[in-house]
Scaffold this active site. Structure first.
Site, PDB file in Angstrom:
ATOM      1  CG  HIS A  15      -2.005   0.997   1.201  1.00 57.35           C
ATOM      2  ND1 HIS A  15      -3.324   0.711   1.457  1.00 57.35           N
ATOM      3  CD2 HIS A  15      -1.978   2.324   0.932  1.00 57.35           C
ATOM      4  CE1 HIS A  15      -4.054   1.804   1.364  1.00 57.35           C
ATOM      5  NE2 HIS A  15      -3.254   2.812   1.047  1.00 57.35           N
ATOM      6  CG  HIS A  17      -1.711   6.243  -2.422  1.00 58.97           C
ATOM      7  ND1 HIS A  17      -2.943   6.260  -3.048  1.00 58.97           N
ATOM      8  CD2 HIS A  17      -1.915   5.655  -1.213  1.00 58.97           C
ATOM      9  CE1 HIS A  17      -3.851   5.721  -2.239  1.00 58.97           C
ATOM     10  NE2 HIS A  17      -3.251   5.341  -1.118  1.00 58.97           N
ATOM     11  CG  ASP A  19      -1.260  10.237  -6.284  1.00 56.66           C
ATOM     12  OD1 ASP A  19      -1.172   9.057  -5.909  1.00 56.66           O
ATOM     13  OD2 ASP A  19      -2.315  10.889  -6.211  1.00 56.66           O
ATOM     14  N   GLY A 174      -9.750   7.832  -1.811  1.00 56.17           N
ATOM     15  CA  GLY A 174     -10.352   9.159  -1.709  1.00 56.17           C
ATOM     16  C   GLY A 174     -11.159   9.263  -0.425  1.00 56.17           C
ATOM     17  CG  HIS A 201      -7.970   3.318   0.372  1.00 56.48           C
ATOM     18  ND1 HIS A 201      -7.425   3.014  -0.836  1.00 56.48           N
ATOM     19  CD2 HIS A 201      -7.011   4.004   1.055  1.00 56.48           C
ATOM     20  CE1 HIS A 201      -6.186   3.480  -0.889  1.00 56.48           C
ATOM     21  NE2 HIS A 201      -5.904   4.089   0.239  1.00 56.48           N
ATOM     22  CD  GLU A 204      -7.459   6.394   5.387  1.00 53.34           C
ATOM     23  OE1 GLU A 204      -8.090   6.201   4.331  1.00 53.34           O
ATOM     24  OE2 GLU A 204      -6.358   6.966   5.416  1.00 53.34           O
ATOM     25  CG  ASP A 293      -1.640   5.712   2.989  1.00 50.03           C
ATOM     26  OD1 ASP A 293      -1.998   5.250   1.888  1.00 50.03           O
ATOM     27  OD2 ASP A 293      -2.392   6.389   3.709  1.00 50.03           O
TER      28      ASP A 293
HETATM   29  O1  LIG Z   1      -4.942   6.917   2.915  1.00 49.83           O
HETATM   30  C1  LIG Z   1      -5.636   7.266   1.956  1.00 49.83           C
HETATM   31  N1  LIG Z   1      -6.973   7.128   2.016  1.00 49.83           N
HETATM   32  C2  LIG Z   1      -7.787   7.446   0.982  1.00 49.83           C
HETATM   33  N2  LIG Z   1      -7.330   7.949  -0.166  1.00 49.83           N
HETATM   34  C3  LIG Z   1      -6.003   8.148  -0.266  1.00 49.83           C
HETATM   35  C4  LIG Z   1      -5.106   7.830   0.763  1.00 49.83           C
HETATM   36  N3  LIG Z   1      -3.862   8.162   0.358  1.00 49.83           N
HETATM   37  C5  LIG Z   1      -3.992   8.667  -0.885  1.00 49.83           C
HETATM   38  N4  LIG Z   1      -5.271   8.670  -1.275  1.00 49.83           N
HETATM   39  C6  LIG Z   1      -5.845   9.143  -2.538  1.00 49.83           C
HETATM   40  O2  LIG Z   1      -5.544   8.212  -3.548  1.00 49.83           O
HETATM   41  C7  LIG Z   1      -5.286   8.917  -4.764  1.00 49.83           C
HETATM   42  C8  LIG Z   1      -4.613   8.044  -5.775  1.00 49.83           C
HETATM   43  O3  LIG Z   1      -3.346   7.628  -5.371  1.00 49.83           O
HETATM   44  C9  LIG Z   1      -4.532  10.131  -4.273  1.00 49.83           C
HETATM   45  O4  LIG Z   1      -4.536  11.179  -5.209  1.00 49.83           O
HETATM   46  C10 LIG Z   1      -5.278  10.475  -3.005  1.00 49.83           C
HETATM   47  O5  LIG Z   1      -6.357  11.339  -3.304  1.00 49.83           O
HETATM   48 ZN   LIG Z   2      -3.922   4.799   0.876  1.00 49.66          ZN
END
Ligand SMILES: O=c1[nH]cnc2c1ncn2[C@@H]1O[C@H](CO)[C@@H](O)[C@H]1O
Ligand SMILES: [Zn+2]
Length: 359
Positions: A15, A17, A19, A174, A201, A204, A293
């Site tokens: 996990h 991301h 970006d 998101g 997801h 959380e 994350d």
């Molecule tokens: O921990 C999280 N929980 C929910 N959404 C997330 C988390 N971290 C990042 N993103 C979302 O996932 C998109 C694509 O990678 C990111 O642009 C962010 O908006």
């Molecule tokens: Zn995430």
């Protein structure tokens, strides 16, 4: 365990991301190239701090606002390739041997790329990064649908179309409040019809109800975070615990929890490392994995997450080996490849540490 040993031992991240993990200096360079002038600062150190502090708000929504700056500079083929290649390099330098990196293709279309072009550019970047790391890391991607938009079926179709070519599965991410997983049921049904892997997801910012939908209605194989599964667990005064049906189902089916402690502290999903549910869940037999994350936004690395666990719970190499094997066993990778990584990379890596003279 010394930090140098933690960096050396093989690690697996499920996990992370794309970006949320850019190098600050790269963001600044790409912003200049693209004429993006909304960055809060042009000093790499200050920018890294800005992300971590801005994300440290106790709210998932505020945490997610910071991604506007990273996505803004990830809008061309060249930028996506570069960011992906650097991601693989940085993970390899931290001792990560297998990574599943997720991103939302729909967020990279502002300058005219198509969804397929986005996926191809990111894949090309990861292949380049693997080459630069001389095969020390294998990277696969997960394509993310954003839960507040309505493109998840399209992204699920994109996942199926690119499977076996660098893409290992699907995810939704998101803001969780107001956007329950079942809103994207048609996407999950499409994936199931095509025997395609996905994680969600859940648990959380919202509690057990969200995990219930993710697992019981949508059929998630893994849970992104899932930390609020504790809503369905009662810990008694004598230290024993009772599990509700949902918690028991998740544990008994070995559904992996992709836990990300530092991120949880920032978004308010957990109070501090010492009381983070990871230790309780591990003790109860859940399939626990440890993850970053967002390395930039959460100001962390896999080694730093391990270090926090050493300090909070006194974990040693045997626990990290357990987390790493659990992660690879839950990876969306064909079984023989998982087995090869366990036998040829992970087990020998931890065995080598065990035979070293103690420092
Ligand atoms: O921990 C999280 N929980 C929910 N959404 C997330 C988390 N971290 C990042 N993103 C979302 O996932 C998109 C694509 O990678 C990111 O642009 C962010 O908006
Ligand atoms: Zn995430």
């Amino acid at each position: 365990m010394h930090l140098s040993d933690i960096i050396t031992v093989p690690k697996v991240v499920l996990h992370d991301h794309l970006d949320g993990g850019l190098r600050p200096a790269t963001i600044i360079e790409l912003a200049r190239e693209h004429g993006y002038d909304a960055l809060p600062t042009e000093d790499p150190r200050a920018l890294a701090e800005w992300f971590r502090d801005a994300a440290d708000s106790g709210s998932l929504e505020r945490y997610l606002e910071t991604f506007a700056h990273t996505c803004a500079v990830m809008q061309t083929q060249g930028a996506l390739e570069r960011v992906a290649a650097e991601c693989a390099e940085d993970l390899a330098a931290d001792g990560v041997v297998y990574a599943e990196i997720r991103y939302a293709p729909e967020q990279h279309l502002e300058r005219g790329l198509t969804l397929d072009e986005v996926v191809d550019a990111v894949n090309a970047g990861f292949r380049e990064g693997e080459r630069r790391a001389r095969g020390r890391i294998t990277v696969r991607t997960l394509l993310t649908g954003m839960r507040h938009t309505d493109r998840s079926l399209e992204i699920a179709e994109l996942t199926v179309a690119h499977r076996d070519r660098g893409v290992a599965g699907f995810d939704i991410a998101g803001g969780e409040v107001g956007n329950p997983p079942a809103r994207h049921l048609t996407a999950f049904q499409h994936l199931k019809r095509h025997n395609c892997h996905f994680t969600i997801h859940a648990g959380e910012a919202v509690g057990a109800e969200s995990i219930h939908e993710a697992v019981g209605i949508c059929g998630a194989e893994r849970i992104g975070h899932g930390v609020r599964i504790t809503d369905d667990i009662t810990v008694h005064d004598d230290g024993t615990a009772s599990l509700g049906h949902l918690a028991a189902y998740v544990r008994d089916n070995r559904i992996a929890l992709e836990l990300c402690p530092t991120s949880n502290l920032q978004t308010g999903a957990a109070k501090d490392y010492a009381t983070h549910p990871i230790d309780l869940l591990r003790g109860l037999g859940f399939r626990v994995t440890l993850n970053t994350d967002n390395r930039l936004v959460s100001g962390t690395t896999m080694s730093q997450e391990f270090q926090h666990m050493v300090r909070a719970f006194g974990y040693g190499p045997e626990v990290f080996e357990e987390f790493t094997v659990a992660a690879i066993e839950s990876a969306f990778l064909p079984l023989p490849e998982r087995q090869r990584l366990i036998d040829e990379v992970i087990r020998p890596g931890y065995a080598a540490l065990a035979t070293q003279p103690t420092r």
